[in-house]
Design an enzyme around this catalytic site. Structure first.
Site, mmCIF file in Angstrom:
data_model
loop_
_atom_site.group_PDB
_atom_site.id
_atom_site.type_symbol
_atom_site.label_atom_id
_atom_site.label_comp_id
_atom_site.label_asym_id
_atom_site.label_seq_id
_atom_site.Cartn_x
_atom_site.Cartn_y
_atom_site.Cartn_z
ATOM 1 N N MET A 30 0.852 -1.052 -0.088
ATOM 2 C CA MET A 30 -0.048 0.041 0.145
ATOM 3 C C MET A 30 0.903 1.357 -0.014
ATOM 4 O O MET A 30 0.307 2.342 0.421
ATOM 5 C CB MET A 30 -0.931 -0.046 1.318
ATOM 6 C CG MET A 30 -1.819 -1.208 1.063
ATOM 7 S SD MET A 30 -3.606 -0.817 2.006
ATOM 8 C CE MET A 30 -2.895 -0.777 3.697
ATOM 9 N N HIS A 37 9.387 -3.299 3.809
ATOM 10 C CA HIS A 37 8.944 -3.471 2.375
ATOM 11 C C HIS A 37 10.074 -3.718 1.201
ATOM 12 O O HIS A 37 10.257 -4.597 0.654
ATOM 13 C CB HIS A 37 8.520 -2.273 1.714
ATOM 14 C CG HIS A 37 7.070 -1.971 2.446
ATOM 15 N ND1 HIS A 37 6.880 -0.689 3.278
ATOM 16 C CD2 HIS A 37 5.748 -2.582 2.306
ATOM 17 C CE1 HIS A 37 5.530 -0.901 3.481
ATOM 18 N NE2 HIS A 37 4.883 -1.768 3.109
ATOM 19 N N GLU A 150 5.922 -11.118 7.360
ATOM 20 C CA GLU A 150 5.441 -11.949 8.451
ATOM 21 C C GLU A 150 4.815 -11.141 9.647
ATOM 22 O O GLU A 150 4.376 -11.471 10.403
ATOM 23 C CB GLU A 150 6.575 -12.971 8.930
ATOM 24 C CG GLU A 150 6.843 -13.990 8.173
ATOM 25 C CD GLU A 150 7.810 -15.066 8.649
ATOM 26 O OE1 GLU A 150 8.350 -14.780 9.889
ATOM 27 O OE2 GLU A 150 8.185 -16.133 8.121
ATOM 28 N N ASP A 152 2.465 -9.004 9.231
ATOM 29 C CA ASP A 152 1.144 -9.372 9.172
ATOM 30 C C ASP A 152 0.860 -10.794 9.108
ATOM 31 O O ASP A 152 0.503 -11.212 8.050
ATOM 32 C CB ASP A 152 0.422 -8.728 7.971
ATOM 33 C CG ASP A 152 0.318 -7.088 8.294
ATOM 34 O OD1 ASP A 152 0.086 -6.748 9.191
ATOM 35 O OD2 ASP A 152 0.819 -6.502 7.259
ATOM 36 N N GLN A 155 -2.389 -12.386 7.963
ATOM 37 C CA GLN A 155 -2.895 -11.844 6.446
ATOM 38 C C GLN A 155 -2.113 -13.025 5.491
ATOM 39 O O GLN A 155 -2.450 -13.602 4.834
ATOM 40 C CB GLN A 155 -2.044 -10.546 6.243
ATOM 41 C CG GLN A 155 -2.044 -10.161 4.665
ATOM 42 C CD GLN A 155 -1.713 -8.744 4.616
ATOM 43 O OE1 GLN A 155 -2.425 -8.059 4.490
ATOM 44 N NE2 GLN A 155 -0.519 -8.538 4.229
HETATM 45 O O1 PAF Z 1 -0.082 -5.625 3.709
HETATM 46 C C1 PAF Z 1 -0.558 -4.945 2.815
HETATM 47 O O2 PAF Z 1 0.162 -3.718 2.556
HETATM 48 C C2 PAF Z 1 -1.907 -4.851 2.375
HETATM 49 O O3 PAF Z 1 -2.630 -5.718 3.149
HETATM 50 C C3 PAF Z 1 -1.750 -5.641 0.985
HETATM 51 C C4 PAF Z 1 -1.384 -7.061 0.830
HETATM 52 C C5 PAF Z 1 -0.974 -4.736 0.031
HETATM 53 C C6 PAF Z 1 -3.064 -5.632 0.459
HETATM 54 O O4 PAF Z 1 -3.720 -4.405 0.115
#
Ligand code: PAF
Length: 283
Positions: A30, A37, A150, A152, A155
């Site tokens: 995002m 990242h 990891e 999240d 997720q």
């Molecule tokens: O982890 C994130 O930044 C978001 O949840 C993702 C996987 C890009 C989905 O919008």
């Protein structure tokens, strides 16, 4: 690095790479990219011929009253960082590309049960928003592999489940959380912390580590370990949402023969909801 905004531009490039039998790794984000990242991007770089990164602040995964409008948008700096990291393509779709109709009318992808526990319990609809956008981005990019952090962890488990259930031919890789020197997990939301809160914030990781130490020392009353961690968090100034010890593979409550566990927590600190987790292997 190419920047694509439309599905047609993205697909033209991907088609060209495919004719050359290039392998494609994908990092969905995002934006507001930090070192966490960039580690995902670097990992993608080592596993594929081509690296695609998406930046899309996904309205479907934000609940009412959450921070969709104020979520940091830093496209210029993100783009420069990705160029530096040698990404091949940055996909920045307009909202109509991802959601061609009203959000309420859009087809959704939902992983039941797993999507409604832990963070899903306090953020109803959040994981359906995540799986829907990730499925959509997977269909647009059609990568061979995708890399997720990891941090999240729920997720990551949910996306693995979605890929397995829907036979999506993409291998999912999870990368360990990147931390600040004081232990705080890197997150775009850390910028919401006031200076005093920032000094308290590493307490979340400390509480998880203390719980991990107790498990490592042989304690098996998981409820008591969770409760102690919650109390530690409250004393430090957090408002805990949950602390939970789960089986790492599927986030079910651990059975007596489960050895690889995750201790997961979410807690409010001022206006920021922080999440973190650690893996604990018991004997
Ligand atoms: O982890 C994130 O930044 C978001 O949840 C993702 C996987 C890009 C989905 O919008």
């Amino acid at each position: 690095m190419i920047t694509a905004r439309s599905a047609a531009d993205l697909r033209a490039r991907v088609r060209e790479w495919r004719t050359r039998e290039n392998r494609i790794a994908f990092v969905p984000t995002m934006g507001n990219l930090h070192a966490g990242h960039m580690r995902l991007v670097r990992r993608a770089r080592t596993t594929a011929d081509r690296v695609v990164v998406s930046i899309f602040v996904n309205p479907m995964q934000f609940g009412r009253g959450e921070d969709f409008a104020s979520y940091p948008r830093t496209l210029e700096a993100d783009s420069a960082a990705l160029m530096e990291a040698d990404a091949d393509l940055l996909f920045v779709p307009d909202v109509e590309v991802v959601y061609p109709r009203d959000l309420e009318q859009m087809t959704r992808v939902e992983v039941p049960a797993l999507g409604t526990i832990l963070c899903g319990a306090s953020r109803p609809g959040h994981f359906a928003g995540v799986t829907t956008v990730v499925a959509k981005l997977f269909n647009l990019v059609q990568p061979d592999s995708a890399v997720f952090g990891e941090k999240d962890y729920q997720q990551l488990v949910i996306i693995r489940r979605m890929v397995e259930d829907l036979s999506i031919p993409i291998s999912i890789e999870g990368i360990p959380t990147v931390r600040e020197p004081d232990g705080l997990a890197m997150s775009s939301r850390n910028r919401y912390l006031e200076p005093r809160e920032r000094s308290i914030a590493p307490g979340l990781y400390q509480a998880l580590c203390e719980a991990g130490d107790r498990l490592g020392a042989g304690e098996r009353d998981y409820g008591a370990v969770e409760q102690a961690a919650r109390e530690t968090l409250i004393r430090a100034g957090f408002e805990p949402d949950y602390v939970s010890i789960r089986r790492a593979t599927d986030l079910e409550p651990p059975m007596s023969d489960d050895k690889v566990l995750r201790v997961l927590a979410a807690a409010w600190l001022g206006g920021a909801r922080l999440i973190d987790n650690i893996e604990v292997t018991i004997s």
